[in-house]
Motif scaffolding. Structure first.
Motif, PDB file in Angstrom:
ATOM      1  N   MET A   1       0.818  -1.209   0.000  1.00 57.90           N
ATOM      2  CA  MET A   1       0.000   0.000   0.000  1.00 57.90           C
ATOM      3  C   MET A   1       0.851   1.259   0.000  1.00 57.90           C
ATOM      4  O   MET A   1       0.479   2.282  -0.594  1.00 57.90           O
ATOM      5  N   GLN A   2       2.018   1.172   0.630  1.00 58.89           N
ATOM      6  CA  GLN A   2       2.848   2.365   0.759  1.00 58.89           C
ATOM      7  C   GLN A   2       3.260   2.923  -0.596  1.00 58.89           C
ATOM      8  O   GLN A   2       3.324   4.144  -0.792  1.00 58.89           O
ATOM      9  N   HIS A   3       3.534   2.025  -1.561  1.00 57.45           N
ATOM     10  CA  HIS A   3       3.968   2.509  -2.873  1.00 57.45           C
ATOM     11  C   HIS A   3       2.824   3.226  -3.607  1.00 57.45           C
ATOM     12  O   HIS A   3       3.065   4.111  -4.427  1.00 57.45           O
ATOM     13  N   ILE A   4       1.573   2.861  -3.275  1.00 58.78           N
ATOM     14  CA  ILE A   4       0.434   3.569  -3.867  1.00 58.78           C
ATOM     15  C   ILE A   4       0.345   4.974  -3.292  1.00 58.78           C
ATOM     16  O   ILE A   4       0.130   5.963  -4.017  1.00 58.78           O
ATOM     17  N   ILE A   5       0.522   5.084  -1.989  1.00 58.44           N
ATOM     18  CA  ILE A   5       0.506   6.396  -1.338  1.00 58.44           C
ATOM     19  C   ILE A   5       1.648   7.265  -1.851  1.00 58.44           C
ATOM     20  O   ILE A   5       1.467   8.450  -2.146  1.00 58.44           O
ATOM     21  N   GLU A   6       2.809   6.654  -2.018  1.00 55.61           N
ATOM     22  CA  GLU A   6       3.957   7.405  -2.542  1.00 55.61           C
ATOM     23  C   GLU A   6       3.683   7.882  -3.967  1.00 55.61           C
ATOM     24  O   GLU A   6       4.098   8.972  -4.359  1.00 55.61           O
ATOM     25  N   GLY A   7       2.978   7.056  -4.734  1.00 56.93           N
ATOM     26  CA  GLY A   7       2.612   7.466  -6.093  1.00 56.93           C
ATOM     27  C   GLY A   7       1.703   8.671  -6.077  1.00 56.93           C
ATOM     28  O   GLY A   7       1.873   9.609  -6.871  1.00 56.93           O
ATOM     29  N   PHE A   8       0.712   8.676  -5.170  1.00 60.64           N
ATOM     30  CA  PHE A   8      -0.168   9.832  -5.055  1.00 60.64           C
ATOM     31  C   PHE A   8       0.607  11.078  -4.647  1.00 60.64           C
ATOM     32  O   PHE A   8       0.403  12.168  -5.208  1.00 60.64           O
ATOM     33  N   LEU A   9       1.513  10.934  -3.691  1.00 63.50           N
ATOM     34  CA  LEU A   9       2.291  12.087  -3.233  1.00 63.50           C
ATOM     35  C   LEU A   9       3.135  12.653  -4.367  1.00 63.50           C
ATOM     36  O   LEU A   9       3.290  13.868  -4.498  1.00 63.50           O
ATOM     37  N   ASN A  10       3.679  11.758  -5.217  1.00 60.89           N
ATOM     38  CA  ASN A  10       4.456  12.210  -6.370  1.00 60.89           C
ATOM     39  C   ASN A  10       3.560  12.938  -7.374  1.00 60.89           C
ATOM     40  O   ASN A  10       3.947  13.966  -7.940  1.00 60.89           O
ATOM     41  N   PHE A  11       2.340  12.378  -7.584  1.00 59.45           N
ATOM     42  CA  PHE A  11       1.375  13.050  -8.463  1.00 59.45           C
ATOM     43  C   PHE A  11       1.059  14.450  -7.946  1.00 59.45           C
ATOM     44  O   PHE A  11       1.059  15.423  -8.707  1.00 59.45           O
ATOM     45  N   GLN A  12       0.787  14.539  -6.665  1.00 58.24           N
ATOM     46  CA  GLN A  12       0.407  15.818  -6.067  1.00 58.24           C
ATOM     47  C   GLN A  12       1.534  16.844  -6.164  1.00 58.24           C
ATOM     48  O   GLN A  12       1.283  18.032  -6.411  1.00 58.24           O
ATOM     49  N   LYS A  13       2.765  16.359  -6.042  1.00 59.50           N
ATOM     50  CA  LYS A  13       3.909  17.271  -6.013  1.00 59.50           C
ATOM     51  C   LYS A  13       4.466  17.571  -7.397  1.00 59.50           C
ATOM     52  O   LYS A  13       4.809  18.723  -7.709  1.00 59.50           O
ATOM     53  N   GLU A  14       4.550  16.550  -8.272  1.00 61.19           N
ATOM     54  CA  GLU A  14       5.252  16.697  -9.546  1.00 61.19           C
ATOM     55  C   GLU A  14       4.326  16.830 -10.765  1.00 61.19           C
ATOM     56  O   GLU A  14       4.636  17.558 -11.705  1.00 61.19           O
ATOM     57  N   ILE A  15       3.221  16.106 -10.766  1.00 60.19           N
ATOM     58  CA  ILE A  15       2.355  16.051 -11.947  1.00 60.19           C
ATOM     59  C   ILE A  15       1.262  17.107 -11.912  1.00 60.19           C
ATOM     60  O   ILE A  15       1.077  17.862 -12.874  1.00 60.19           O
ATOM     61  N   PHE A  16       0.522  17.154 -10.815  1.00 57.66           N
ATOM     62  CA  PHE A  16      -0.616  18.059 -10.714  1.00 57.66           C
ATOM     63  C   PHE A  16      -0.282  19.521 -11.009  1.00 57.66           C
ATOM     64  O   PHE A  16      -1.014  20.182 -11.755  1.00 57.66           O
ATOM     65  N   PRO A  17       0.830  20.050 -10.469  1.00 56.35           N
ATOM     66  CA  PRO A  17       1.123  21.465 -10.723  1.00 56.35           C
ATOM     67  C   PRO A  17       1.267  21.811 -12.200  1.00 56.35           C
ATOM     68  O   PRO A  17       0.918  22.920 -12.623  1.00 56.35           O
ATOM     69  N   HIS A  18       1.755  20.843 -13.012  1.00 53.69           N
ATOM     70  CA  HIS A  18       1.948  21.102 -14.446  1.00 53.69           C
ATOM     71  C   HIS A  18       0.644  21.008 -15.234  1.00 53.69           C
ATOM     72  O   HIS A  18       0.581  21.447 -16.380  1.00 53.69           O
ATOM     73  N   GLN A  19      -0.395  20.409 -14.617  1.00 60.29           N
ATOM     74  CA  GLN A  19      -1.685  20.265 -15.296  1.00 60.29           C
ATOM     75  C   GLN A  19      -2.797  20.950 -14.507  1.00 60.29           C
ATOM     76  O   GLN A  19      -3.967  20.586 -14.605  1.00 60.29           O
ATOM     77  N   LYS A  20      -2.419  21.954 -13.783  1.00 63.85           N
ATOM     78  CA  LYS A  20      -3.363  22.632 -12.895  1.00 63.85           C
ATOM     79  C   LYS A  20      -4.548  23.206 -13.667  1.00 63.85           C
ATOM     80  O   LYS A  20      -5.698  23.132 -13.222  1.00 63.85           O
ATOM     81  N   GLU A  21      -4.285  23.800 -14.813  1.00 66.46           N
ATOM     82  CA  GLU A  21      -5.365  24.399 -15.599  1.00 66.46           C
ATOM     83  C   GLU A  21      -6.335  23.343 -16.105  1.00 66.46           C
ATOM     84  O   GLU A  21      -7.551  23.570 -16.169  1.00 66.46           O
ATOM     85  N   LEU A  22      -5.799  22.179 -16.492  1.00 64.48           N
ATOM     86  CA  LEU A  22      -6.659  21.091 -16.948  1.00 64.48           C
ATOM     87  C   LEU A  22      -7.610  20.681 -15.831  1.00 64.48           C
ATOM     88  O   LEU A  22      -8.821  20.562 -16.046  1.00 64.48           O
ATOM     89  N   PHE A  23      -7.075  20.454 -14.648  1.00 62.23           N
ATOM     90  CA  PHE A  23      -7.919  20.009 -13.541  1.00 62.23           C
ATOM     91  C   PHE A  23      -8.887  21.103 -13.093  1.00 62.23           C
ATOM     92  O   PHE A  23     -10.004  20.800 -12.654  1.00 62.23           O
ATOM     93  N   ARG A  24      -8.482  22.346 -13.224  1.00 62.41           N
ATOM     94  CA  ARG A  24      -9.401  23.432 -12.904  1.00 62.41           C
ATOM     95  C   ARG A  24     -10.592  23.425 -13.859  1.00 62.41           C
ATOM     96  O   ARG A  24     -11.733  23.638 -13.453  1.00 62.41           O
ATOM     97  N   SER A  25     -10.316  23.161 -15.145  1.00 62.51           N
ATOM     98  CA  SER A  25     -11.402  23.139 -16.134  1.00 62.51           C
ATOM     99  C   SER A  25     -12.325  21.942 -15.927  1.00 62.51           C
ATOM    100  O   SER A  25     -13.496  21.968 -16.319  1.00 62.51           O
ATOM    101  N   LEU A  26     -11.793  20.875 -15.310  1.00 62.88           N
ATOM    102  CA  LEU A  26     -12.584  19.666 -15.087  1.00 62.88           C
ATOM    103  C   LEU A  26     -13.301  19.674 -13.743  1.00 62.88           C
ATOM    104  O   LEU A  26     -14.121  18.787 -13.469  1.00 62.88           O
ATOM    105  N   ALA A  27     -13.014  20.648 -12.915  1.00 65.55           N
ATOM    106  CA  ALA A  27     -13.536  20.651 -11.547  1.00 65.55           C
ATOM    107  C   ALA A  27     -15.057  20.700 -11.491  1.00 65.55           C
ATOM    108  O   ALA A  27     -15.669  20.133 -10.584  1.00 65.55           O
ATOM    109  N   SER A  28     -15.687  21.348 -12.464  1.00 65.37           N
ATOM    110  CA  SER A  28     -17.133  21.529 -12.403  1.00 65.37           C
ATOM    111  C   SER A  28     -17.898  20.817 -13.513  1.00 65.37           C
ATOM    112  O   SER A  28     -19.135  20.805 -13.511  1.00 65.37           O
ATOM    113  N   SER A  29     -17.201  20.218 -14.479  1.00 63.18           N
ATOM    114  CA  SER A  29     -17.905  19.541 -15.565  1.00 63.18           C
ATOM    115  C   SER A  29     -16.981  18.590 -16.306  1.00 63.18           C
ATOM    116  O   SER A  29     -15.758  18.652 -16.156  1.00 63.18           O
TER     117      SER A  29
END
Length: 211
Positions: free
Chosen positions: A1-29
Motif C-alpha cells: 500500500m505504501q507505494h500507492i501512497i507514494e505514487g499519489f504524493l508524487n502526483f500531487q507534487k510533480e504532476i498536478f502542478p503542471h496540469q493545474k489548468e486542466l484540472f481546474r477546467s474539469l472541476a465543475s464539468s
C-alpha cells in the motif's frame, strides 16, 4: 500500500502542478467523447493505451468487459451506459477485451468456479460467446482462449445494442460501436470490422468500426 501512497504524493507534487489548468477546467464539468468498456485486469489501463488525458474517457471496468443485456432490473453497467449516452452525449463506445484474460480462460477451460459464485453468475453473460467457441476445434488451449476473447467482444457488442439509449443512438447515427482486442505483450490492438466480422489491425485500419 505504501507505494500507492507514494505514487499519489508524487502526483500531487510533480504532476498536478503542471496540469493545474486542466484540472481546474474539469472541476465543475466533464465532456468525454467516448465510453470505454474494458476488463478490470490490472495489465490493461485504458487511458494509458489510448493516451487520453483526464476528462476524455468515460470508463467502465469489470471482469471480462461484460455488458449484460438490458433488463427490468438495471445494474451499475446499464446505468453507466445510459448516463454516458443520454447525459454526457458520448459519440463512440468501445468494448475492449485483451489477451490472456482470466475470465475468458476460466470459461474456455470450464474451470470450477464454485468458490466464487458471484463470478460464475457474472460470466453467464458470456454464454453466447462460449456456445460459438464450443462448436469449433482448436490446436491449443491458448488458441481457444484467444477465440473466446474475440467472441466475447462480439457477444457484448450484441448485448449493448439491446440498451434503449444505445439503440436510439445507433438509429439516429449519433453513436458508433467499436470492438477491440488488446494484446498485452505486443501492444497491438485488433478491431472488429463489421462486414467481414474479422478482427483487423487498428493501426493499419484506423477508420474501422463495428456499427
Amino acid at each position: 500500500m505504501q507505494h500507492i501512497i507514494e505514487g499519489f504524493l508524487n502526483f500531487q507534487k510533480e504532476i498536478f502542478p503542471h496540469q493545474k489548468e486542466l484540472f481546474r477546467s474539469l472541476a465543475s464539468s466533464q465532456n468525454p467523447k467516448a465510453l470505454f468498456i474494458s476488463c478490470s485486469d490490472s495489465r490493461l489501463v485504458p487511458e494509458l493505451v489510448t493516451q487520453q488525458e483526464p476528462g476524455q474517457l468515460f470508463v467502465i471496468r469489470n471482469a471480462g468487459n461484460i455488458v449484460p443485456s438490458f433488463g427490468p432490473e438495471p445494474g451499475g453497467v446499464s446505468a453507466t451506459i445510459e448516463y454516458a449516452v443520454v447525459a454526457l452525449g458520448v459519440s463512440d463506445i468501445v468494448i475492449c477485451g485483451h489477451s490472456n484474460c482470466g475470465a475468458m480462460k476460466a470459461i474456455a477451460s470450464c474451470q470450477c468456479l464454485d468458490p466464487m459464485p458471484a463470478v460464475a453468475h457474472w460470466l453467464r453473460y458470456s454464454d453466447a460467446a462460449k456456445a460459438v467457441v464450443e462448436k469449433k476445434s482448436y490446436s491449443s488451449e491458448d488458441e481457444k482462449v484467444n477465440a473466446m476473447v474475440q467472441e466475447n467482444v462480439i457477444a457484448q457488442l450484441n448485448n449493448i445494442k439491446t440498451h434503449p439509449s444505445v439503440a436510439v443512438g445507433l438509429r439516429n447515427s449519433t453513436l458508433r460501436l467499436h470492438g477491440w482486442v488488446y494484446d498485452i505483450e505486443s501492444g497491438v490492438i485488433r478491431a472488429l470490422e463489421k462486414n467481414s466480422q474479422q478482427f483487423v489491425s487498428l493501426s493499419e485500419n484506423p477508420e474501422v468500426y463495428f456499427e
